[in-house]
Design an enzyme around this catalytic site. Sequence first.
Site, PDB file in Angstrom:
ATOM      1  CG  HIS A  87      -1.761  -1.156   1.390  1.00  0.00           C
ATOM      2  ND1 HIS A  87      -2.765  -1.480   0.504  1.00  0.00           N
ATOM      3  CD2 HIS A  87      -1.758  -2.143   2.315  1.00  0.00           C
ATOM      4  CE1 HIS A  87      -3.348  -2.599   0.888  1.00  0.00           C
ATOM      5  NE2 HIS A  87      -2.755  -3.027   1.978  1.00  0.00           N
ATOM      6  CG  HIS A 112       2.932   5.675   5.773  1.00  0.00           C
ATOM      7  ND1 HIS A 112       2.620   5.653   7.105  1.00  0.00           N
ATOM      8  CD2 HIS A 112       1.880   6.298   5.161  1.00  0.00           C
ATOM      9  CE1 HIS A 112       1.436   6.208   7.290  1.00  0.00           C
ATOM     10  NE2 HIS A 112       0.964   6.615   6.127  1.00  0.00           N
ATOM     11  CG  HIS A 114      -0.598   8.458   1.637  1.00  0.00           C
ATOM     12  ND1 HIS A 114      -1.411   7.354   1.674  1.00  0.00           N
ATOM     13  CD2 HIS A 114      -0.226   8.703   2.920  1.00  0.00           C
ATOM     14  CE1 HIS A 114      -1.550   6.948   2.926  1.00  0.00           C
ATOM     15  NE2 HIS A 114      -0.844   7.753   3.706  1.00  0.00           N
ATOM     16  CG  HIS A 138       0.566  10.411   6.692  1.00  0.00           C
ATOM     17  ND1 HIS A 138      -0.426   9.706   6.060  1.00  0.00           N
ATOM     18  CD2 HIS A 138       0.308  11.736   6.474  1.00  0.00           C
ATOM     19  CE1 HIS A 138      -1.254  10.562   5.461  1.00  0.00           C
ATOM     20  NE2 HIS A 138      -0.833  11.792   5.696  1.00  0.00           N
ATOM     21  CB  THR A 219      -5.949   8.109   5.294  1.00  0.00           C
ATOM     22  OG1 THR A 219      -4.616   7.619   5.092  1.00  0.00           O
ATOM     23  CG2 THR A 219      -5.909   9.437   6.017  1.00  0.00           C
ATOM     24  CB  THR A 220      -5.111   2.723   5.239  1.00  0.00           C
ATOM     25  OG1 THR A 220      -4.471   2.659   6.511  1.00  0.00           O
ATOM     26  CG2 THR A 220      -4.263   3.557   4.285  1.00  0.00           C
TER      27      THR A 220
HETATM   28 ZN   LIG Z   1      -0.780   7.652   5.736  1.00  0.00          ZN
END
Ligand SMILES: [Zn+2]
Length: 499
Positions: A87, A112, A114, A138, A219-220
């Site tokens: 992801h 991590h 995005h 993040h 957010t996941t």
């Molecule tokens: Zn995140």
Amino acid sequence: MHFLSFTHIVFIQLALPAVLHGAKWTYSGPEGEHHWPKHYPYCGGSFQSPIDIKSELLRFDPTLRPIEIQNYNLSPTEQLTLGNNGHSVQISLPSKMYISSLPHRYTAAQLHFHWGSSSRPAGSEHMVNSRQYAAEMHVVHFNSDKYPNMSMAVDKSDGLAVLGVLIEVGEFNPAFEHFLRFINGIKYRDQRVQVPGFNIRALLPARLDEYFRYDGSLTTPPCYPSVLWTLFRNHVTISRKQFLALSTTLYSTHAQDSAPMPLNGNFRKLQLTDSRVVLVSFKEGRGLQGTLTVTSPLTRKQIVQQLLVGDLADLADEGLYKLLPSGSEKLHAGKKKDLKNQQTVAKSKQQMLSPSLWKKSQTNRSVGKLWLAEDALCYVSLEHRVFHQLKQSHAENQLVQALRDVTFPELNLKSYLDCKSDLALPTIRHLLRGRPTDEAFELDRSLTKALMNKKHITPAIKKSVPVTNYGGFSPATVSRKPHSQGYPHPWLLPMEWED
Ligand SMILES: [Zn+2]
Ligand SMILES: *[C@@H]1O[C@H](CO)[C@@H](O)[C@H](O)[C@H]1NC(C)=O
Ligand SMILES: *[C@@H]1O[C@H](CO)[C@@H](O)[C@H](O)[C@H]1NC(C)=O
């Protein structure tokens, strides 16, 4: 925000029925984010992230201190795990790193990213005034004062604190090379390599005192609303070449998979603001003129107290305009002669509630105790409890909506009392449910009448907003409509203008 780390996958599989059923998730296709709530009900619940941080949501909070971080400067002798979890790309962080400027110590766990794609370099999750950046970082921390590890903290309302950094394509950023140069070693899902430690502080913007703050979620999946968000005002840059390394190297599939899927566009779409406000630590600069200041805790409690034990008939006659969105005062201009100067109502620092409205507020009714209890509601335990109750009576496809409708007022009230949202109509109704019928009816009638006159409610907005019927009120759908005049959906006018 993405919290699954390699060590936590075991916990999730044990703890979550969704994963026992083999629920996987993606950003598009049949497992895409529209389908997340089916296996992860919180993804369809309240107080989700990311959101679009628009000027009208902002409230200046003079008590927000600069972010202080400790032990972010890691030595090259410390090994970090850089991994591809299918992801995102993630770097594990040592537990000596922490945030020291929040009410609890928040210990770092991982960071991590995005990002968008090479053809569309717009992949940040948060937006600022509807602007999407190329990517977002993040840095995930958990409340180590209260919880022993990430797994225990992840579903608690005060469990996580995430530092968000917006990333734009521009100048080359040497700090990002510390991990980008190893990215070819983790092309495929579940691959990981050890990389030398470096100064993590260098990944953050120079100024740590200017940021946006709000209560939100992972957010996941499983989207727990457990995150205290700090999004820095200033972005950092990476070069086009660095952005391409991030967005074109990785796959969301395993090395042996015959149908490799590129890993990009791994951002969640914007979520409803749910009457939340976004606190800001700064008030200078473009677009910030007229930013409201947070209401004092006393005023917030007074308003709730008035709803609980005040004279609602008085409220209906005299104080109604205070319960309506900005602009609605005009509807009652004929009734209330001192509202002549509409534009300055919000500017005055007058006491919110007149003495006459307070005369009956002094009575001590037990219903008030229930709501004003100091115990913080735990978002997740509340949603969890309600979810299981609703499961008895609701079909699966109604469940997520019902969950939202039932839990939103309580979450909104807690959030309002903590100064993290405006008070929304469903919450006002929820408060009124315990009141004597005749008084509540009076307010009901006035509110309904005023709402009927309210224009600009588009069908699209109406559809997306849950309608909850608490007693005889209708219609119920105004609170999330941004208003062209004044500021958005302040059901009350508790805010003071900054001079
Ligand atoms: Zn995140
Ligand atoms: C987290 O802490 C709990 C409680 O001490 C423990 O049972 C659990 O095994 C820990 N989980 C991990 C992943 O370390
Ligand atoms: C309200 O009632 C509670 C107990 O029901 C009591 O402890 C409290 O002191 C009362 N407050 C006032 C202002 O009378």
